[in-house]
Enzyme design. Structure first.
Site, short mmCIF file in Angstrom:
data_model
loop_
_atom_site.label_atom_id
_atom_site.label_comp_id
_atom_site.label_asym_id
_atom_site.label_seq_id
_atom_site.Cartn_x
_atom_site.Cartn_y
_atom_site.Cartn_z
N LYS A 218 0.84 -1.20 0.00
CA LYS A 218 0.00 0.00 0.00
C LYS A 218 0.88 1.25 0.00
CE LYS A 218 -3.45 2.33 2.82
NZ LYS A 218 -4.39 2.27 3.94
N GLU A 224 10.50 -4.55 4.72
CA GLU A 224 10.60 -5.97 4.39
C GLU A 224 10.29 -6.21 2.91
OE1 GLU A 224 9.01 -4.55 6.82
OE2 GLU A 224 9.12 -5.69 8.69
N GLY A 279 -4.99 -1.69 4.98
CA GLY A 279 -4.17 -2.81 4.53
C GLY A 279 -4.82 -4.16 4.80
N ARG A 280 -5.34 -4.36 6.00
CA ARG A 280 -5.90 -5.66 6.36
C ARG A 280 -7.31 -5.87 5.79
NH1 ARG A 280 -4.84 -2.38 10.40
NH2 ARG A 280 -6.47 -1.55 11.76
N GLU A 365 -5.14 -6.51 14.82
CA GLU A 365 -4.60 -5.20 14.45
C GLU A 365 -5.72 -4.14 14.47
OE1 GLU A 365 -2.64 -4.21 10.52
OE2 GLU A 365 -0.82 -4.60 11.65
N HIS A 396 -5.71 -33.13 17.53
CA HIS A 396 -4.60 -34.00 17.94
C HIS A 396 -3.46 -33.21 18.55
CE1 HIS A 396 -6.40 -37.61 16.18
NE2 HIS A 396 -6.92 -36.77 15.33
N LYS A 515 9.09 -0.49 14.53
CA LYS A 515 9.68 -0.17 13.22
C LYS A 515 10.73 0.92 13.38
CE LYS A 515 5.68 -0.86 10.19
NZ LYS A 515 4.73 -0.17 9.31
O1 LIG Z 1 1.04 -2.72 2.23
P1 LIG Z 1 2.11 -2.11 3.04
O2 LIG Z 1 2.06 -0.60 3.01
O3 LIG Z 1 3.46 -2.63 2.62
O4 LIG Z 1 1.89 -2.53 4.54
C1 LIG Z 1 1.98 -3.84 4.97
C2 LIG Z 1 1.60 -4.01 6.43
O5 LIG Z 1 2.55 -3.37 7.23
C3 LIG Z 1 2.21 -2.59 8.34
O6 LIG Z 1 3.22 -2.48 9.26
C4 LIG Z 1 0.87 -2.74 8.96
O7 LIG Z 1 0.92 -3.14 10.29
C5 LIG Z 1 -0.06 -3.62 8.19
O8 LIG Z 1 -1.38 -3.17 8.45
C6 LIG Z 1 0.19 -3.56 6.71
O9 LIG Z 1 -0.75 -4.38 6.06
#
Ligand SMILES: O=P(O)(O)OC[C@H]1O[C@H](O)[C@H](O)[C@@H](O)[C@@H]1O
Length: 554
Positions: A218, A224, A279-280, A365, A396, A515
């Protein structure tokens, strides 16, 4: 209806949990807590009919919950007091209910198959939504029918989605869930972890000539994802040689056009979405590109259609007949009155094996917060710990604790009536276990029953207290449509709980501090002298790592 940002903030006295209805619920709890489900079922042969609900292809049986008709009535009064209906409308109409980021919350517009106008800042977003959907469909069709060729003229065989969090979990979960619908030539892969092992291991098995990368982010700034994307770009260029080949092998999904261009991806190969998509909650947007590639535009439209049908139900059904509201208020009942700490999600479906992971982000979240939307520290429990795995495997492994442990663990059991593989005997075994577990959890086995069963001594460890609550969600079949309904059901459950707890479910400030600290620590790992700027533990660990670190500067 409230319109200004200020009016979206009330004051502490308005918090539903400080309203008289909660005192009433607490009192009611005292009269219900010792009732046993076994007795409630014995007393009411209509309990299943009374406490079950069918919406489209999903049956929810919530009769195995520790509730009476009065409980439900009071819980619905709490939902009404919290103005769930009003907030629901505010969300659907695009008000900026994400008050810390000043954003609308409109994942529902992404699947608004009725195409009615949805306004953000005076502009109807539907034409842009439909245009991106069309762009995704056309692109996917070219890849699927073999028209889109790699730099040596071969059709694409593998697609790698590089993303994390919401840019990974949703599409990954849906891809697995709809495996039965996937294109036979195309395999999707998902790389999220910045542990180099993930990307290295994955790329080892792939051929650059037939691999397409989707860089999904996004913000297009997530460390990462960007680290893995740059690595993949380098890996590709080492093999393909010419930068001009990148256009055939890298596409981007983002809200950040400049950063996409800066990465070297032609913005013609960018699929856009907007800041009003969390994002979620983004799998319905261009973040779902890997889904469209895998199952085709029609199946993706069916997924959206299922979610839209759940949206319509959620928006129009009265609270007491509203599936997301019922699930939400049952969750509130256990979290805030029984003191339950967690909620298990137990899909009896191999294809839904990632649903618990997906819901962990969606729920935790969203509602893992201790400051409410008016900046007050809450004095009640909010979002539960979400956990689980496929039901049979769980049986199990950890079900022992649910059956005989000391904690109350409400559980959602999810299954579909149809075996996608056609292995009917397997499916009957699965179904029998699904039913047996919910029955055993509810009914238990008394001391008398255990003795009557003739079990050898000691008898006490073989007694089951029962009275463990569960919901059963039975899908006619796991299809794109029913999956869309199921995901939207949980999204709206989370929404309702957020409203009752007076939270902003759509920001995630809790992920920021770590972060920022990681950015500060990263260069310190290469320092030539001992690091002393942190607490003793962090300094000790950094310096220990500095000594062991291999590679440049180590
Ligand atoms: O899609 P992006 O901007 O790379 O974000 C990816 C993810 O990273 C973040 O740290 C948030 O906690 C998430 O809500 C998000 O989906």
């Amino acid at each position: 209806m409230q319109t200004t940002q200020e009016s979206l903030s009330g004051n502490n006295q308005q918090v539903p949990f400080h309203q008289p209805i909660c005192a009433e619920l607490r009192q009611h709890y005292q009269s219900v807590r010792d009732l046993h489900l076994r007795d409630l079922f014995a007393a009411d042969p209509q309990r299943f009919e009374r406490f079950s609900l069918q919406v489209g292809s999903i049956l929810l049986d919530y009769s195995k919950n520790r509730i009476t008709a009065d409980t439900l009535k009071l819980l619905m009064q709490l939902a009404a007091t919290a103005d769930v209906a009003g907030w629901r409308e505010r969300m659907f109409q695009g008000e900026k209910i994400n008050n810390t980021e000043h954003r609308s919350v409109l994942h529902t517009a992404l699947r608004n198959r009725s195409n009615t106008p949805v306004m953000v800042d005076g502009e109807n977003v539907m034409p842009a939504v439909n245009a991106v959907l069309e762009q995704m469909g056309k692109f996917a069709e070219r890849v699927r029918n073999g028209e889109w060729l790699g730099y040596t003229g071969k059709p694409i065989v593998d697609v790698v989605n590089i993303g994390i969090g919401g840019s990974d979990l949703g599409p990954h979960m849906v891809y697995q869930a709809l495996k039965a619908y996937r294109h036979p030539r195309l395999d999707m892969h998902y790389i999220s972890n910045v542990d180099g092992a993930h990307v290295v291991e994955k790329l080892e098995s792939l051929d650059p000539e037939t691999t397409l990368f989707i860089v999904a982010s996004k913000t297009f700034t997530t460390q990462e994802t960007m680290t893995n994307a740059h690595y993949a770009r380098e890996w590709f260029l080492q093999r393909a040689g010419d930068e001009a080949h990148i256009a055939k092998h890298f596409v981007a999904v983002s809200t950040n056009q400049d950063a996409v261009a800066g990465f070297g991806i032609d913005t013609a190969n960018m699929f856009e979405f907007w800041d009003w998509v969390g994002g979620r909650y983004s799998l319905w947007s261009a973040i779902g590109l890997s889904i469209v590639l895998a199952v085709g535009a029609d199946n993706f439209a069916a997924l959206l259609g299922g979610a839209h049908d759940m949206d319509k139900h959620f928006r129009s059904a009265p609270l007491e007949q509203n599936m997301p509201v019922i699930l939400a208020m049952l969750g509130v009942w256990y979290s805030n009155f029984f003191g339950a700490e967690s909620q298990a999600v137990l899909p009896y479906d191999h294809y839904l094996r990632s649903l618990p992971l997906y819901l962990q982000q969606a729920d935790m979240e969203s509602n893992g917060k201790s400051v409410d939307r008016d900046s007050n520290t809450v004095d009640y429990s909010t979002g539960p710990i979400i956990w689980g795995t496929t039901g049979i495997n769980g049986q199990h492994a950890f079900y022992q604790l649910i059956h005989q442990g000391t904690r109350l663990i409400p559980a959602d059991f999810i299954i579909s009536a149809t075996a996608p593989t056609g292995l009917h005997e397997h499916h009957d075994i699965l179904m029998a276990n699904f039913l047996a577990q919910t029955e055993a959890l509810m009914h238990g086995r008394t001391l008398e029953e255990t003795i009557a069963n003739g079990v050898p001594a000691p008898v006490a460890p073989k007694v089951f207290a029962g009275n463990h609550p569960s919901n059963a969600l039975l899908l006619d079949a796991l299809t794109p449509h029913s999956l869309g309904m199921l995901i939207a059901l949980y999204e709206h459950k989370i929404f309702v709980q957020g409203i009752v707890w007076n939270l902003n479910s759509y920001d995630q400030w809790g992920v920021e501090l770590g972060k920022q600290l990681a950015k500060r620590i990263q260069p310190e790992l290469q320092a030539s002298t001992a690091v002393t700027t942190h607490d003793a533990s962090t300094n000790g660990l950094i310096n220990h790592y500095r000594r062991l670190r291999t590679g440049t500067g180590g």
